[in-house]
Design a protein around this motif. Structure first.
Motif, PDB file in Angstrom:
ATOM      1  N   HIS A  19       4.757  14.975   3.934  1.00  0.00           N
ATOM      2  CA  HIS A  19       5.134  14.158   2.869  1.00  0.00           C
ATOM      3  C   HIS A  19       5.425  12.458   3.427  1.00  0.00           C
ATOM      4  O   HIS A  19       5.035  12.393   3.244  1.00  0.00           O
ATOM      5  CB  HIS A  19       6.712  14.540   2.438  1.00  0.00           C
ATOM      6  N   ARG A  23       2.661   9.183   2.925  1.00  0.00           N
ATOM      7  CA  ARG A  23       3.403   8.135   2.855  1.00  0.00           C
ATOM      8  C   ARG A  23       2.832   6.409   3.776  1.00  0.00           C
ATOM      9  O   ARG A  23       3.657   5.649   4.208  1.00  0.00           O
ATOM     10  CB  ARG A  23       4.956   7.908   2.990  1.00  0.00           C
ATOM     11  N   ASP A 198      11.583  10.338   0.970  1.00  0.00           N
ATOM     12  CA  ASP A 198      11.794   8.911   0.157  1.00  0.00           C
ATOM     13  C   ASP A 198      12.874   7.408   0.938  1.00  0.00           C
ATOM     14  O   ASP A 198      13.351   6.777  -0.014  1.00  0.00           O
ATOM     15  CB  ASP A 198      11.645   9.272  -1.343  1.00  0.00           C
TER      16      ASP A 198
END
Length: 218
Positions: A19, A23, A198
Motif C-alpha cells: 500500500h 502511494r 493512510d
C-alpha cells in the motif's frame, strides 16, 4: 515520504509495504529475514533484529515515519506458554525512534488489549481473557511504554482480521468515543494495512483508534 515498515514478512506488514509503494512512498523493510521479501522498485530491505537498537537507529535515520506491524505468531506454543516478544521489542523500537528523531510512529495493536477489551462483545472478550490472555498481556505490558515516545504516535486496535483484499468498508474511531463494538466484525489484513499507511501523514498528538467495519460500533 520515506517510511520504515516493521513486520514486513507478515500478512499485515507485507500488505502495508504494498500500500505504501502504491502511494508513491519510499519504503524500507527492516526484517530479520530479508530473503522472504520480494524486491521491487521503491523498496529497500535492511537485515536486522528488533532487539538491536543501534541497527534500528541506523535504519530509521532520515525517515519520516515508522509503521510497526509486528506481532508474535499465534500458535499453540505461544498461547500455552506465552511470550515476552512485544514487551522486549517495543521499548527498543521507541529507543531507536527517539535516537533517530523520527517524527511519526504508527503501531498495530489488537482490540482486546487492556481497557479495550470492555468494548468487545462476549465471545472475542472471552478469547482475549482466556486462550489469548498471555499474548494480550504481553502487548499490554509493552504499550505502557508508549507515552514516553517522542514521536507523534498512533496506536490502532483492529477487530478480528482475516485474509482477503483491501476494501473501503472500514472506520477509524477514537477509542474514548467507542462505547461498544457489538458482534464479531471482521476486516482483512490488507484493509488494516491500508488504514495504517493512510495514517502516516496525519498528525495530532498521541492517539488510540479502534479500526472496525463502517458503522460497526456505537
Amino acid at each position: 515520504m520515506q517510511i520504515v515498515v516493521l513486520g514486513a514478512t507478515g500478512r499485515t506488514g507485507g500488505a502495508a509495504v504494498e500500500h505504501a509503494l502504491d502511494r508513491g512512498y519510499g519504503v524500507t523493510a527492516y526484517a530479520r529475514n530479508p530473503d522472504a521479501i520480494t524486491p521491487r522498485p521503491g523498496l529497500a530491505v535492511v537485515r536486522g533484529a528488533v532487539d538491536d537498537v543501534p541497527a534500528m537507529t541506523a535504519a530509521f535515520a532520515g525517515h519520516d515515519a515508522v509503521v510497526s506491524c509486528l506481532g508474535a505468531r499465534v500458535g499453540a506454543g505461544y498461547l500455552w506458554h506465552g511470550t515476552d516478544f512485544q514487551r522486549r521489542s517495543l521499548p527498543r523500537i521507541i529507543d531507536a525512534l527517539d535516537a533517530a528523531a523520527v517524527p511519526r510512529f504508527v503501531l498495530l495493536s489488537s482490540l482486546g488489549i487492556g481497557d479495550t477489551a470492555r468494548k468487545q462483545s462476549f465471545v472475542p472478550r472471552l478469547f482475549a481473557r482466556t486462550l489469548a490472555k498471555r499474548l494480550f498481556d504481553d502487548k499490554l505490558a509493552a504499550e505502557r511504554d508508549l507515552p514516553r515516545c517522542a514521536a507523534d504516535w498512533t496506536a490502532v486496535y483492529p477487530v478480528t482480521l482475516k485474509p482477503g483484499p483491501a476494501d473501503e468498508d472500514r472506520e477509524l474511531a477514537p477509542l474514548d468515543e467507542v462505547t461498544a463494538v457489538p458482534g464479531r466484525p471482521v476486516l482483512t489484513f490488507a484493509t488494516a494495512a491500508a488504514a495504517l499507511i493512510d495514517l502516516v501523514p496525519e498528525r495530532g498528538g498521541p492517539r488510540r483508534l479502534v479500526l472496525t467495519a463502517r458503522g460497526a460500533w456505537r
